[in-house]
Each structure stands twice: as C-alpha cells, then as structure tokens.
Scaffold this motif. Sequence first.
Motif: not given
Lengths: 142, 142, 142
Positions: A136, A42, B134, A101, C38, A103-105, A38, B103, A40, B136, B40, B5, B42, B101, C105
Amino acid sequence: MEYYQQEIALPPFKRGFHLITPIIEKNFRALQKLEIGMLNIFIKHTSASLTINENADPTVRMDFESHFNHMVPENAPYYRHTFEGPDDMPAHLKAAILGNSLHIPLSRGKMNLGTWQGIYLCEHRDYGGPRRIVLTAYGKTN
Amino acid sequence: MEYYQQEIALPPFKRGFHLITPIIEKNFRALQKLEIGMLNIFIKHTSASLTINENADPTVRMDFESHFNHMVPENAPYYRHTFEGPDDMPAHLKAAILGNSLHIPLSRGKMNLGTWQGIYLCEHRDYGGPRRIVLTAYGKTN
Amino acid sequence: MEYYQQEIALPPFKRGFHLITPIIEKNFRALQKLEIGMLNIFIKHTSASLTINENADPTVRMDFESHFNHMVPENAPYYRHTFEGPDDMPAHLKAAILGNSLHIPLSRGKMNLGTWQGIYLCEHRDYGGPRRIVLTAYGKTN
C-alpha cells in the motif's frame, strides 16, 4: 493525494533471510507517482516476516539465520504447539519478534532508504511456499 | 489533508538507549498543524534502531543495554560477518529485533503518547556517529 | 480521503497473549468506510504490546508466554530497575521486542489479514489493568 494497493505472491524462498528490494520496486510502479508519502509492506502469514537490514555482504543474512535459530530454538521443552513440525512454533515466535509489516518513507517517487538498507523476506519454515504480501502506497502525487 | 517530510541528522550518541522525544518535537513543528494523523520516524541505518519505552527512570535504559548485550552477544561462535568489529553483527541483529521505524498517532497537533512513553534512539555501535532519520507526518489539518 | 481516530480502553487481561481482533472490529466501525487504506493500532503503555500471529490453536499463545519468559527472564542479575516488582523490567523489554503499534492494510472496508492472522494483545505485567489503545484509520472512502 492518492492511495495505491496491490497484493502479490512472492516466489517460494528456502528457510533463511532474503533480499527482496528489487521485487518490490519492479512489481509496484505506482510508488513512482508519489512525491512525498509512505509505502507499507504487509505479509499475510504468521511464520514468515519482514525486516530491513544490510543489503551488501551475504554473511549478514547467514548470521541472522544462525542467531535466530539460537535465540528461538526448535524443540524447546516448553513448547506445546508441536504437531505442525519442529520448525513451526519457532517460526511463529521469530515472525513476531521481527514483525510482519514495514513502513518506508517515499521521497520523489522512490523509497527513501539508507545506502546500506535492503528489504528482507524472512522465511522461517523449512518449506514455506509462496508468500503473499500487500503493498500500500499513499501520499502526495507529483 | 497534508503530507510533511523532513530529513534530519541526530547528534552522535554513545552506545546505549537514549530519549529523543524533545529532539523530534523541536525539529518537526509541521506536526502541530495536524488535527488527526500519523507521524512516521524512519532511521536510515542498519546498526541503530528506534523504539518507544519508559521515559522516566534512567535505569530502564541501562537495563535495555544490559539485556540486549546478553540476548545478542558479541563474538558468538556462529558469526561469520566479523570483519567490521565485534560490535557490528550484534548491532545488525539488535536493530532488526527492535525495528527501524515508529508510527505514532497525532491528535490535535501533538503526538498522542501515553504518560510514560518516550522515543528511544538505540545506538548499537561503539562509535555510530550521527544518524539520519526521515520524519513524515500526514493527516487532516486543523 | 478520510482520517478516523478513536481511543478506547481494553478490558483488563491477565498476563499472557490474547486475541483481540473482534474487539477492534466491533469498536471501530469507521474502517468499513475505507475502500483502500491503513489501520494503525497504537498501545499507550510501556509494559504491554501488540503483535499479529496465529488465530486458531490456543497453545500457540501459551508458547509465546513460555518463550518470552525464557528469553526475557525475571530477576536477571544485571537488572537495576527492580523497585516496581520482578515482572516490571521484563515487561518493558518484551514490549520493545514485540512493538507497540501495528499497521494493517484495509481493502474494501475490511482489514486485509491472512487466513491465520489475528491481533494479539500481549500483557506482560501480572496485573496490568485496562490498557488504552489509539485506533487511526485512513484512506480512500468508498
């Protein structure tokens, strides 16, 4: 398993919505090492925000600016926090609505975005200056 | 520690807000292996989104559709991005407001949701077709 | 690498926007052990939410309450989900717009927030009672 973290300053952007996907990719090469994970992103500010949306037609980003100005107007009669200028309180509200923020896989060393998805920096102040973001990335290394 | 994933296509949904918690649980058994962790979800699109809200009374989901149509109307006079149809630009804006997305904490092999929480797929286009997500999951295995 | 998780009940807050950064820091000492990582904060409710915004001037938080009441009014003529009171359906919508989880973070055992950023609990009900949140922190230990 690994964790990578980096803090960078973006160049100043004018008020509006701006594509920053290439800036992230170029500045944070560590994510290429992650097979599954992942990312992140931010933003450390309260009057700018991050979102993901269409990366092609620039009129989409113009319409974002128009609509958010309509939905969260300047000089609303109920604002009390006015001493930092008419663009300040709307900027705080827009930032909260869009979020600070993302979050992208990560898959095989790349952000697993859809074909039409790009990362937007949303600058809600007239003169926001350079904005700091924390990147991150974490996951299983390849 | 482990990372799992999986990318899946959801069945097409009509415009509106739809509960998809069981689809996630059924398709992503890997999360059962995680004692403590995060999931997650997405969505790889810019005109559909994900949110968490009330999982019981279907009128809540109808009111989401009504309110978002009111707050982000079709054919606003300031839209310039109009060539993909009147439902397109509002769909982009709604997607950014709700987010693409989610979490969710994992505890003892399950999503640690509140009693009334369910995962919504928010389809903002009239004919959005199947949407890709996706999944994860990561954490400490049991 | 480590994962820490803890579920806590917040004290009841009145309708509005409230700074809870010190409550998180005091109740979740585990995050001090993480060099890079995180923190996820997840609220297990559908009529209260979490956001990050200005931590200084209290009028910012008052203006959040005013603006969200304006943007998501009580008694809209199109609401069908009305039997839990006039504050209920707007609370669901506000919660979805602001979001029910945050990711922050961690750097050298601390939340890496900007100078002006604080964590807000957004209580959208008139009498929401105590709210439960799940705190999950993960990363590389120091």
